[in-house]
Design an enzyme around this catalytic site. Structure first.
Site, PDB file in Angstrom:
ATOM      1  N   ASP A  59       0.670  -1.416   0.279  1.00  0.00           N
ATOM      2  CA  ASP A  59      -0.036  -0.104  -0.237  1.00  0.00           C
ATOM      3  C   ASP A  59       0.790   1.490   0.229  1.00  0.00           C
ATOM      4  OD1 ASP A  59      -2.580   1.495   0.481  1.00  0.00           O
ATOM      5  OD2 ASP A  59      -1.298   1.896   2.405  1.00  0.00           O
ATOM      6  N   ARG A  96      -0.193   6.601  -6.952  1.00  0.00           N
ATOM      7  CA  ARG A  96      -1.950   7.044  -7.026  1.00  0.00           C
ATOM      8  C   ARG A  96      -1.985   8.429  -6.882  1.00  0.00           C
ATOM      9  NH1 ARG A  96      -4.944   5.244  -2.405  1.00  0.00           N
ATOM     10  NH2 ARG A  96      -6.172   6.380  -3.076  1.00  0.00           N
TER      11      ARG A  96
END
Length: 433
Positions: free
Chosen positions: A169, A176
């Site tokens: 993550d 992102r």
């Protein structure tokens, strides 16, 4: 020369599948996250997939598989040896959102463990760790042993998450941010929930914000995100619920770091702004209900000093001095009302950007935060104001920062004629779970 291992899948095939609105198998997702963690799948390939997910979405099963694969990329914590029930809260972030600071000691004062693994701010949303580092000596980085000891002995901790939790993550989160895919609900949900499930808490309450200063400005999208995360938590055996809360207006009267710590202290002392107290109490009730204390009198614990006692103990345990003076800025600039009337609008996002430009936030992860910079709101929507009355004060060590901050606030607030009726919607708009 050693023979290269044969990979089970090809990243390009996975990208094409999602580009063409297909569904990825569990095995494909497991391989993808593992291969990305070991850097076999490159950032450019993951960026292409993230954009395909943003545009075409994922099924409930795919999101669950993505979350479990990210958990499996690192370690899982286990609080079962504490002898206490554990509950955590996660906020999707906003302007003036310092709720974690009074909430953690309030809930911990009821004999449960509250492991608040928190982050730093980026852009207009403030970071809990940045706020607490305004306290002289306070440290965010604890070993697992230190964290467990503090949870056992005091009941609560706010600290940085270890590097071992959901490392996949961490890579994807940074990617992102620079590829325009932050808003993809499947990626937001799996990002938040992979860390929270890996953290090992027994119960979790999500504070999902909507409105001008929120990550999700649209209520319907915020509700979709909340439902997705609640389902993910329950699938993983974590008792999970969510409150949808209004972030059109900044929370409280302080926006910054040191001034938000002071406002949190005021709440723990039995005072503070009504909206901060309301949301702190609502979240505390929700958290305690999930761990078997639905009738806990949380308002009394704020009034009688129990929550303040826990706060002071946690600050001291992490090297801080709860009685030390907090940083104050050298310069200030106050904006006053131009006419008599009623303050009817105070948009959260521009105030968050203004505080950021004053130095309270960072543009890049490596930027320093100026703890004394910030904004104090002297009036809130619904208040009657007179011409010349202070509306808000900007603070910074360098008055050269004021012009850009004021530019951000151009048109961000509105005073209507005297007698104008004003009614704001509820702070807590809905509960899911």
């Amino acid at each position: 020369m050693p023979e290269q291992a044969i990979e089970a899948f090809d990243a390009v095939d996975i990208i094409r599948t999602k580009r063409d609105k297909g569904e990825l198998s569990t095995a494909q997702i497991d391989w993808l996250i593992d291969a990305y963690t070991r850097e076999y799948v490159g950032n450019e390939q993951m960026a292409a997939l993230a954009m395909a997910i943003l545009l075409n979405g994922m099924s409930r099963r795919e999101i669950k598989d993505m979350t479990l694969a990210m958990i499996a990329s690192g370690e899982r914590m286990d609080f079962s040896g504490l002898g206490k029930r554990t509950v955590d809260k996660h906020s999707t972030g906003g302007v003036g959102d310092k709720i974690t600071l009074p909430l953690m000691p309030l809930v911990a004062s009821f004999g449960v463990a509250v492991p608040q693994l928190s982050g730093r701010g980026l852009g207009h949303t403030g970071g809990t760790l940045d706020k607490l580092e305004s306290i002289p000596g306070w440290r965010a980085n604890l070993t697992n042993d230190e964290m467990f000891a503090q949870l056992r002995d005091i009941g609560g901790v706010i600290c940085a998450a270890g590097t071992g939790l959901a490392p996949a993550d961490k890579r994807l989160y940074a990617l992102r941010d620079v590829t325009g895919t932050v808003e993809a609900i499947p990626l937001i949900a799996s990002s938040i929930m992979s860390k929270k499930i890996a953290e090992g808490t027994e119960a979790l309450v999500l504070d999902v914000k909507f409105g001008s200063g929120a990550f999700m400005t649209d209520y319907a999208k915020a509700e979709e995100l909340a439902r997705t995360m609640v389902e993910l938590g329950r699938d993983a055996g974590v008792a999970t619920s969510a409150l949808l809360t209004d972030m059109n207006v900044p929370l409280g009267r302080a926006i910054g770091n040191a001034n938000e710590v002071q406002e949190s202290f005021d709440v723990l002392a039995g005072g503070g702004p009504a909206d901060i107290v309301e949301l702190t109490v609502a979240l505390a009730r929700e958290m305690l209900s999930l761990v078997g204390q639905p009738d806990a009198d949380v308002e009394e614990a704020l009034k009688d000093g129990r929550a303040m006692d826990v706060w002071r103990k946690t600050v001291i345990a992490q090297g801080g001095d709860p009685d030390a003076a907090l940083p104050t800025a050298r310069e200030s600039h106050t904006v006053t009302a131009e006419a008599d009337g009623v303050l009817v609008r105070q948009e959260a996002l521009p105030f968050g950007i203004a505080a950021w430009r004053l130095g309270a936030g960072r543009a890049r992860a490596t930027d320093p935060v100026l703890h004394a910079s910030g904004i104090e709101l002297h009036a809130k929507p619904g208040d009657t104001v007179a011409a010349g009355q202070p509306l808000f004060t900007l603070s910074a060590d360098d008055d050269a920062r004021f012009d850009r901050a004021l530019d951000a606030l151009d048109g961000a607030f509105e005073i209507a004629p005297p007698g104008t009726s004003f009614e704001r919607g509820p702070l807590v708009a809905n509960r899911i779970g």
